[in-house]
Design a protein around this motif. Structure first.
Motif, PDB file in Angstrom:
ATOM      1  N   GLU A  41     -20.535  -3.600   6.017  1.00 12.97           N
ATOM      2  CA  GLU A  41     -19.715  -2.579   6.371  1.00 12.97           C
ATOM      3  C   GLU A  41     -19.350  -2.714   7.620  1.00 12.97           C
ATOM      4  O   GLU A  41     -20.434  -3.135   8.637  1.00 12.97           O
ATOM      5  N   TYR A  42     -18.108  -2.543   8.044  1.00 20.06           N
ATOM      6  CA  TYR A  42     -17.851  -2.927   9.526  1.00 20.06           C
ATOM      7  C   TYR A  42     -18.184  -1.635  10.459  1.00 20.06           C
ATOM      8  O   TYR A  42     -17.897  -0.432  10.076  1.00 20.06           O
ATOM      9  N   THR A  82     -16.996 -11.874  13.943  1.00 22.57           N
ATOM     10  CA  THR A  82     -15.941 -11.680  14.912  1.00 22.57           C
ATOM     11  C   THR A  82     -14.376 -11.569  14.475  1.00 22.57           C
ATOM     12  O   THR A  82     -13.819 -11.290  15.526  1.00 22.57           O
ATOM     13  N   ASN A  83     -14.411 -11.644  13.321  1.00 21.95           N
ATOM     14  CA  ASN A  83     -12.664 -11.593  12.843  1.00 21.95           C
ATOM     15  C   ASN A  83     -12.634 -10.733  11.456  1.00 21.95           C
ATOM     16  O   ASN A  83     -12.305 -11.292  10.554  1.00 21.95           O
ATOM     17  N   PRO A  84     -12.886  -9.583  11.475  1.00 25.60           N
ATOM     18  CA  PRO A  84     -12.825  -8.797  10.391  1.00 25.60           C
ATOM     19  C   PRO A  84     -11.443  -9.036   9.818  1.00 25.60           C
ATOM     20  O   PRO A  84     -10.405  -8.928  10.643  1.00 25.60           O
ATOM     21  N   MET A  85     -11.133  -8.934   8.575  1.00 20.54           N
ATOM     22  CA  MET A  85      -9.916  -8.896   7.818  1.00 20.54           C
ATOM     23  C   MET A  85      -9.235  -7.655   8.061  1.00 20.54           C
ATOM     24  O   MET A  85      -8.189  -7.506   8.291  1.00 20.54           O
ATOM     25  N   VAL A  86      -9.987  -6.470   8.406  1.00 19.97           N
ATOM     26  CA  VAL A  86      -9.623  -5.202   8.615  1.00 19.97           C
ATOM     27  C   VAL A  86     -10.576  -4.551   9.784  1.00 19.97           C
ATOM     28  O   VAL A  86     -11.907  -4.254   9.172  1.00 19.97           O
ATOM     29  N   ALA A  87     -10.338  -4.351  10.728  1.00 19.56           N
ATOM     30  CA  ALA A  87     -10.935  -4.063  11.837  1.00 19.56           C
ATOM     31  C   ALA A  87     -11.067  -2.596  11.997  1.00 19.56           C
ATOM     32  O   ALA A  87     -10.816  -2.096  13.282  1.00 19.56           O
ATOM     33  N   GLY A 117     -15.929   1.219   9.128  1.00 17.22           N
ATOM     34  CA  GLY A 117     -16.174   1.666   7.594  1.00 17.22           C
ATOM     35  C   GLY A 117     -15.460   0.652   6.619  1.00 17.22           C
ATOM     36  O   GLY A 117     -16.060   0.845   5.438  1.00 17.22           O
ATOM     37  N   HIS A 118     -14.689  -0.252   7.037  1.00 18.13           N
ATOM     38  CA  HIS A 118     -14.198  -1.329   6.094  1.00 18.13           C
ATOM     39  C   HIS A 118     -15.502  -2.155   5.378  1.00 18.13           C
ATOM     40  O   HIS A 118     -16.398  -2.356   6.126  1.00 18.13           O
ATOM     41  N   ILE A 119     -15.146  -2.397   4.214  1.00 12.76           N
ATOM     42  CA  ILE A 119     -16.304  -3.339   3.536  1.00 12.76           C
ATOM     43  C   ILE A 119     -15.664  -4.782   3.215  1.00 12.76           C
ATOM     44  O   ILE A 119     -14.471  -4.836   2.732  1.00 12.76           O
ATOM     45  N   ALA A 120     -16.476  -5.591   3.691  1.00 11.61           N
ATOM     46  CA  ALA A 120     -16.334  -7.194   3.375  1.00 11.61           C
ATOM     47  C   ALA A 120     -17.278  -7.459   2.574  1.00 11.61           C
ATOM     48  O   ALA A 120     -18.577  -7.537   2.481  1.00 11.61           O
ATOM     49  N   CYS A 148       0.965  -1.110  -0.042  1.00 14.27           N
ATOM     50  CA  CYS A 148      -0.103  -0.004   0.120  1.00 14.27           C
ATOM     51  C   CYS A 148       0.876   1.166  -0.110  1.00 14.27           C
ATOM     52  O   CYS A 148       0.449   2.144  -0.753  1.00 14.27           O
ATOM     53  N   LYS A 149       1.769   1.183   0.707  1.00 14.89           N
ATOM     54  CA  LYS A 149       2.759   2.288   1.043  1.00 14.89           C
ATOM     55  C   LYS A 149       3.626   2.718  -0.414  1.00 14.89           C
ATOM     56  O   LYS A 149       3.711   3.599  -0.884  1.00 14.89           O
ATOM     57  N   GLU A 150       4.207   1.648  -1.230  1.00 13.13           N
ATOM     58  CA  GLU A 150       4.620   1.713  -2.200  1.00 13.13           C
ATOM     59  C   GLU A 150       3.674   2.124  -3.486  1.00 13.13           C
ATOM     60  O   GLU A 150       4.383   2.929  -4.251  1.00 13.13           O
ATOM     61  N   THR A 151       2.517   1.733  -3.401  1.00 15.40           N
ATOM     62  CA  THR A 151       1.905   2.205  -4.389  1.00 15.40           C
ATOM     63  C   THR A 151       0.982   3.145  -4.554  1.00 15.40           C
ATOM     64  O   THR A 151       0.149   3.708  -5.504  1.00 15.40           O
ATOM     65  N   GLY A 152       0.963   3.577  -3.294  1.00 13.85           N
ATOM     66  CA  GLY A 152       0.030   4.952  -2.996  1.00 13.85           C
ATOM     67  C   GLY A 152      -1.810   4.530  -2.775  1.00 13.85           C
ATOM     68  O   GLY A 152      -2.467   5.165  -2.691  1.00 13.85           O
ATOM     69  N   LEU A 153      -1.760   3.225  -2.870  1.00  7.67           N
ATOM     70  CA  LEU A 153      -3.254   2.710  -2.792  1.00  7.67           C
ATOM     71  C   LEU A 153      -3.478   2.273  -1.312  1.00  7.67           C
ATOM     72  O   LEU A 153      -2.692   2.383  -0.416  1.00  7.67           O
ATOM     73  N   LYS A 154      -4.737   1.995  -1.074  1.00  4.72           N
ATOM     74  CA  LYS A 154      -5.279   1.864   0.325  1.00  4.72           C
ATOM     75  C   LYS A 154      -6.344   0.568   0.172  1.00  4.72           C
ATOM     76  O   LYS A 154      -6.724   0.135  -0.792  1.00  4.72           O
ATOM     77  N   VAL A 155      -6.157  -0.254   1.292  1.00  3.35           N
ATOM     78  CA  VAL A 155      -7.453  -1.208   1.383  1.00  3.35           C
ATOM     79  C   VAL A 155      -8.797  -0.877   1.352  1.00  3.35           C
ATOM     80  O   VAL A 155      -9.153  -0.064   2.262  1.00  3.35           O
ATOM     81  N   VAL A 156      -9.518  -0.882   0.130  1.00  2.69           N
ATOM     82  CA  VAL A 156     -10.807  -0.338   0.240  1.00  2.69           C
ATOM     83  C   VAL A 156     -11.785  -1.370   0.471  1.00  2.69           C
ATOM     84  O   VAL A 156     -13.023  -1.037   0.681  1.00  2.69           O
TER      85      VAL A 156
END
Length: 173
Positions: free
Chosen positions: A148-149, A117-122, A125-128, A91-99
């Motif tokens: 949406e978390y 109970t175990n979101p991949m990104v807790a 607003g994170h979308i699964a 993410c840092k190298e590409t300037g992208l983020k986990v959306v």
């Protein structure tokens, strides 16, 4: 001011969407999930992209088993966390983020107790996204699970007909 014909058309086609993806990238991503799951086990990916004005645009899939090679061996996704360092570096190298994140399920695309109970990104607003039938069936956004978390293991369910309002997949994605 940034001017984009694609953004204007997306706004007209899907005014309430919070996530968008080009048809080509979406189809390629689903085919790869199907291949990695071998039609009989879960597979998944983090979805990277950009966010502007609360809307997220998908530009890349980063598959779980590229980050943690053994995470699909049990038939369900089991990430220990070792792959997150590589994900954050990318993410840092590409300037992208986990959306968002996306994974497959057998049968219908409902969140399991473990998913809830175990979101991949807790992060609030994170979308699964959950794809039914191990991605073996033709894509139909109405069959996707989209959540949406909200924090504290609570989720807002956008599944079913609401997916088409919240997730735009098309040429202007």
């Amino acid at each position: 001011m940034t001017f984009s014909i694609a953004a204007i058309i997306r706004e007209l086609l899907a005014p309430k969407h919070i996530l968008c993806c080009s048809s080509k990238l979406w189809t390629t991503g689903l085919q790869e999930l199907k291949r990695r799951g071998k039609g009989s086990r879960e597979s998944g990916a983090f979805v990277l992209g950009t966010e502007q004005n609360g809307r997220r645009r998908i530009s890349r899939f980063v598959y779980y088993d590229d980050l943690e090679p053994d995470c699909l061996n049990t038939g369900v996704v089991v990430m220990t966390g070792e792959g997150y360092g590589s994900l954050w570096r990318l993410c840092k190298e590409t300037g992208l983020k986990v959306v968002a994140d996306i994974h497959t399920h057998p049968g219908v695309a409902r969140q399991s107790y473990l998913d809830k109970t175990n979101p991949m990104v807790a992060t609030q607003g994170h979308i699964a996204i959950i794809v039914p039938n191990f991605a073996n069936t033709p894509e139909n956004t109405g069959l996707l699970g989209m959540y949406e978390y909200l924090g504290s293991h609570n989720w807002h369910d956008f599944s079913g007909k609401m997916v088409k309002q919240k997730f735009y997949i098309g040429i202007w994605g």
